[in-house]
Write an enzyme that holds these catalytic residues in place. Structure first.
Site, PDB file in Angstrom:
ATOM      1  N   ASP A   1      -1.382  55.596  -9.158  1.00 39.28           N
ATOM      2  CA  ASP A   1      -0.858  54.236  -9.016  1.00 39.28           C
ATOM      3  C   ASP A   1      -1.723  53.391  -8.076  1.00 39.28           C
ATOM      4  OD1 ASP A   1       1.200  54.283 -10.796  1.00 39.28           O
ATOM      5  OD2 ASP A   1       2.789  54.538  -9.335  1.00 39.28           O
TER       6      ASP A   1
ATOM      7  N   GLY B   1      10.258  53.067 -16.304  1.00 38.47           N
ATOM      8  CA  GLY B   1       9.450  52.210 -17.150  1.00 38.47           C
ATOM      9  C   GLY B   1       8.229  51.589 -16.518  1.00 38.47           C
ATOM     10  N   GLY B   2       7.783  52.059 -15.320  1.00 30.18           N
ATOM     11  CA  GLY B   2       6.585  51.503 -14.721  1.00 30.18           C
ATOM     12  C   GLY B   2       6.735  50.018 -14.465  1.00 30.18           C
TER      13      GLY B   2
ATOM     14  N   THR C   1       9.991  58.393 -15.392  1.00 27.91           N
ATOM     15  CA  THR C   1      10.777  58.204 -14.178  1.00 27.91           C
ATOM     16  C   THR C   1      12.226  58.411 -14.605  1.00 27.91           C
ATOM     17  OG1 THR C   1       9.188  56.607 -13.298  1.00 27.91           O
ATOM     18  CG2 THR C   1      11.387  56.483 -12.401  1.00 27.91           C
TER      19      THR C   1
ATOM     20  N   ARG D   1       8.656  57.445  -1.080  1.00 23.43           N
ATOM     21  CA  ARG D   1       7.428  57.336  -1.857  1.00 23.43           C
ATOM     22  C   ARG D   1       6.397  58.357  -1.353  1.00 23.43           C
ATOM     23  NH1 ARG D   1       5.260  56.008  -6.739  1.00 23.43           N
ATOM     24  NH2 ARG D   1       3.588  54.464  -6.647  1.00 23.43           N
TER      25      ARG D   1
ATOM     26  N   THR E   1      10.858  59.912  -9.431  1.00 24.15           N
ATOM     27  CA  THR E   1       9.774  60.019 -10.407  1.00 24.15           C
ATOM     28  C   THR E   1       8.757  61.082 -10.020  1.00 24.15           C
ATOM     29  OG1 THR E   1       8.053  58.764 -11.558  1.00 24.15           O
ATOM     30  CG2 THR E   1       8.421  58.230  -9.252  1.00 24.15           C
TER      31      THR E   1
ATOM     32  N   GLU F   1       1.245  60.623  -8.630  1.00 20.54           N
ATOM     33  CA  GLU F   1       1.516  59.266  -8.165  1.00 20.54           C
ATOM     34  C   GLU F   1       0.290  58.546  -7.620  1.00 20.54           C
ATOM     35  OE1 GLU F   1       4.110  57.632  -8.656  1.00 20.54           O
ATOM     36  OE2 GLU F   1       5.598  59.141  -9.151  1.00 20.54           O
TER      37      GLU F   1
ATOM     38  N   SER G   1       4.097  50.555  -6.203  1.00 19.54           N
ATOM     39  CA  SER G   1       5.034  50.969  -7.242  1.00 19.54           C
ATOM     40  C   SER G   1       5.706  49.733  -7.831  1.00 19.54           C
ATOM     41  CB  SER G   1       6.095  51.902  -6.649  1.00 19.54           C
ATOM     42  OG  SER G   1       7.101  52.217  -7.583  1.00 19.54           O
ATOM     43  N   SER G   2       6.422  49.938  -8.924  1.00 23.48           N
ATOM     44  CA  SER G   2       7.284  48.900  -9.489  1.00 23.48           C
ATOM     45  C   SER G   2       8.755  49.327  -9.464  1.00 23.48           C
ATOM     46  CB  SER G   2       6.867  48.590 -10.927  1.00 23.48           C
ATOM     47  OG  SER G   2       5.566  48.063 -10.970  1.00 23.48           O
TER      48      SER G   2
END
Length: 640
Positions: free
Chosen positions: A504, A544-545, A462, A133, A480, A501, A523-524
């Site tokens: 987010d 898809g978030g 993503t 990340r 992503t 990013e 994040s998801s």
């Protein structure tokens, strides 16, 4: 139900709600074992087969014993297959796929972004998580997305600003994964991407999804002039069928091939990234503060995944996925824990009873997610309390089996069930907690809403891909750059897009997901490996978030609870809901059930697609079934 502490082994170190897709037929180049529908089609990467097309509207499904690759793009899948055929393992193949996707899907992922990766090592019989990340630079501040009046900068403005760019982790993850688990050299695995990007290489044809993304970003003014020169030469956006040539990207990949990742994190490429983010005069004034030191300080984290068990009517499984800073593992675990006692298999899969309970579980889990979760290196997150059996039981009691209620949209208090109670790591944390305490019902901070539910914010992007080899190694990797084309900023002379990013993070300070230096935004993302009887059973993941969590949860339910084959599980229509009364449902949800849901208090809208799954299932005989979700173009294939 049960869950494991996601304790780290040793440091080695979204993307948005709903996918935009095309409704055209899916075309795949013939070449290496790609199966479509129920049959295996002999498909290969050989240039002799290029130009011969197979057209289908069904899921791309492949079945084989010697390995498997599933990605969103045929040429990326071919890159992974080629590595397997050349003696590489699943980790090598996954890295080759990632590099290839940077070329063929530059709007979705690449070396300017980050992600999360799960690796099952057959030799070690263990699943390892590689967290790549992005992190905020040292100069990031909690209020950096507010204007001088303390108001939130509109999303379209802040996501194309250099402040939105996090320190990229994808390239470091590729390097670490290959050194830790692979057989090949990074230089070998990057070559297929170079061949695709170079002007004299294999042709990359713009597909309709990429063409639509280019057109939208050009129209919105989201791309820098450098990016427009590549994707809209002469001011005219590339259209479906046009050739995409990326010579600067090819040169950058050659530098990495020849010199390793050093130039990207400490050398000439790092200097170019920092200068671009800071907004040097000859580029767009982006206003970021990333430095070469920020890039040099970056490292991935190697950890253990979190897990939860689910005893389904068809299969008892253990779902293993990522820990913080993604919310995916904890929220999926809570959703499944909430739903397990309902014995959903007693109902028709497409009934009101099933959809309503799933939606209400989504609401409960997201109420907790948005209240409590953030980067666990900076925030005390009550993940154990969220998954405590007594707490989950109490939350389940909130669900009314007949109608939607406001109660499911309010967070609980998992800290009451958290071992040891709540703790703070600094005086600043104590002050913030006292200021934002939810004891009187106040929310901890002003949370970002999912971008796709705003009329003014564009959809994110993503990609997920997965690989397996003949020895049993498996990879599940979600990568992503956040929005389509990320921040819209291409590094001049380097040919790759930079992520956005850091959007987010919450724009307003005060909550667990506020901006802080070196912090990772929530994040998801949910790359997942499901085990059965202790052995790998299924990989799954999606873009898809927020809806990534919903998509993965529903795939697990379809397989473990309803006993579907993996291609059926992927094809089954999905629903999505997180905050408020809104619900999104795919067109396959029966119209009369939609009416029932609306009558029960859900505000249902029909959307084209939710998520885009890539998955591999391990058969009882040890072979594989690979599935590429046809909500977008994709291909699953195996070595010949």
């Amino acid at each position: 139900m049960g869950q494991d502490s996601p304790a780290a082994d040793a440091p080695d170190s979204e993307d948005d709600a709903t996918e935009r897709v095309t409704t055209t037929k899916r075309t795949f180049l013939q070449g290496t074992g790609v199966a479509l529908g129920a049959s295996v089609v002999p498909v290969g990467a050989s240039s002799a087969f290029e130009g011969t097309a197979i057209t289908t509207d069904s899921n791309a499904v492949a079945e084989a014993a010697g390995g498997m690759v599933s990605s969103v793009h045929q040429q990326a899948t071919e890159a992974g297959i080629g590595v397997l055929e050349d003696g590489g393992n699943a980790i090598d193949a996954a890295v080759a796929v990632q590099f290839a996707l940077n070329v063929v899907q530059p709007h979705s992922s690449g070396i300017g972004g980050g992600g999360f990766m799960l690796v099952y090592s057959a030799t070690e019989d263990e699943i390892i998580a590689i967290d790549n990340r992005e992190r905020a630079p040292l100069g990031a501040q909690p209020d950096m997305f507010l204007d001088n009046q303390g108001e939130e900068v509109p999303f379209l403005a802040r996501h194309t600003n250099g402040k939105a760019v996090g320190v990229p982790g994808t390239l470091k993850a590729a390097d670490v994964a290959v050194k830790r688990f692979g057989r090949k050299e990074l230089s070998e695995l990057i070559q297929p991407a170079i061949d695709l990007a170079a002007p004299d290489g294999r042709t990359v044809t713009v597909d309709e999804f990429l063409a639509g993304s280019i057109a939208d970003n050009v129209e919105d003014g989201a791309l820098t002039s450098t990016a427009q020169e590549v994707f809209a030469p002469g001011g005219d956006p590339l259209e479906a069928g046009d050739e995409l040539v990326q010579p600067d990207l090819a040169d950058t990949l050659r530098t990495i091939r020849d010199e390793g990742i050093g130039p990207f994190y400490r050398g000439e490429i790092a200097a170019d990234i920092a200068e671009t983010v800071q907004g040097a005069a000859r580029y767009r004034q982006t206003g970021g503060n990333m430095t070469v030191d920020d890039l040099g300080r970056y490292n991935v984290n190697i950890t253990r995944p979190t897990y939860v068990t689910y005893e389904g009517a068809a299969h008892d499984v253990t779902v293993r996925t990522m820990r913080s800073p993604t919310s995916g593992g904890y929220v999926i675990a809570q959703i499944l824990s909430l739903l397990e006692p309902f014995d959903l298999a007693q109902y028709d899969r497409r009934s009101f009873d099933v959809y309503h309970r799933i939606i209400e579980a989504f609401q409960l889990a997201f109420a907790d997610r948005n209240e409590y979760l953030g980067d666990e290196e900076f925030v005390d997150i009550p993940w154990q309390g969220m998954l405590d059996d007594d707490y989950v039981d109490s939350r389940r009691q909130v669900i009314d089996p007949e109608k939607a209620t406001d109660a499911t949209r309010e967070p609980g208090d998992p800290f009451e069930y958290q071992p040891g109670g709540q703790y703070y790591t600094s005086a600043r944390d104590v002050e913030r907690a006292q200021h934002t305490s939810n004891a009187s019902g106040a929310r901890r901070g002003e949370r970002n809403e999912p971008h796709a539910n705003s009329s003014v914010t564009p959809p994110g992007q993503t990609t997920h891909f997965t690989t397996a080899d003949a020895e049993g190694n498996m990879v599940s990797w979600t990568s992503t750059i956040e929005q389509l084309f990320g921040s819209g900023i291409m590094v001049p002379g380097r040919g790759f897009m930079l992520n956005n990013e850091l959007t987010d993070f919450d724009s307003h300070p005060g909550g667990p997901n506020e901006v802080q230096p070196e912090k990772r935004p929530l994040s998801s993302t949910s790359p997942t490996i499901v085990t059965r009887d202790g052995d790998p059973f299924l990989t799954v993941g999606s873009p898809g978030g927020w809806s990534i969590i919903h998509t993965v949860s529903q795939i697990v339910l379809n397989v473990a609870e309803f006993g579907m084959d993996i291609d059926e599980a992927v094809e089954e229509p999905r629903v999505y809901s997180a905050t408020g009364t809104w619900v999104q449902a795919e067109g396959g949800v029966p119209a009369d059930v939609v009416d029932e849901l609306n009558a029960a208090g859900h505000d249902v809208s029909i959307v084209d697609t939710i998520g885009n799954v890539q998955s591999i299932l391990v058969k009882d005989d040890g072979g594989y079934v690979g599935v590429a979700d046809q909500r977008r173009d994709g291909a699953a294939g195996s070595p010949s």
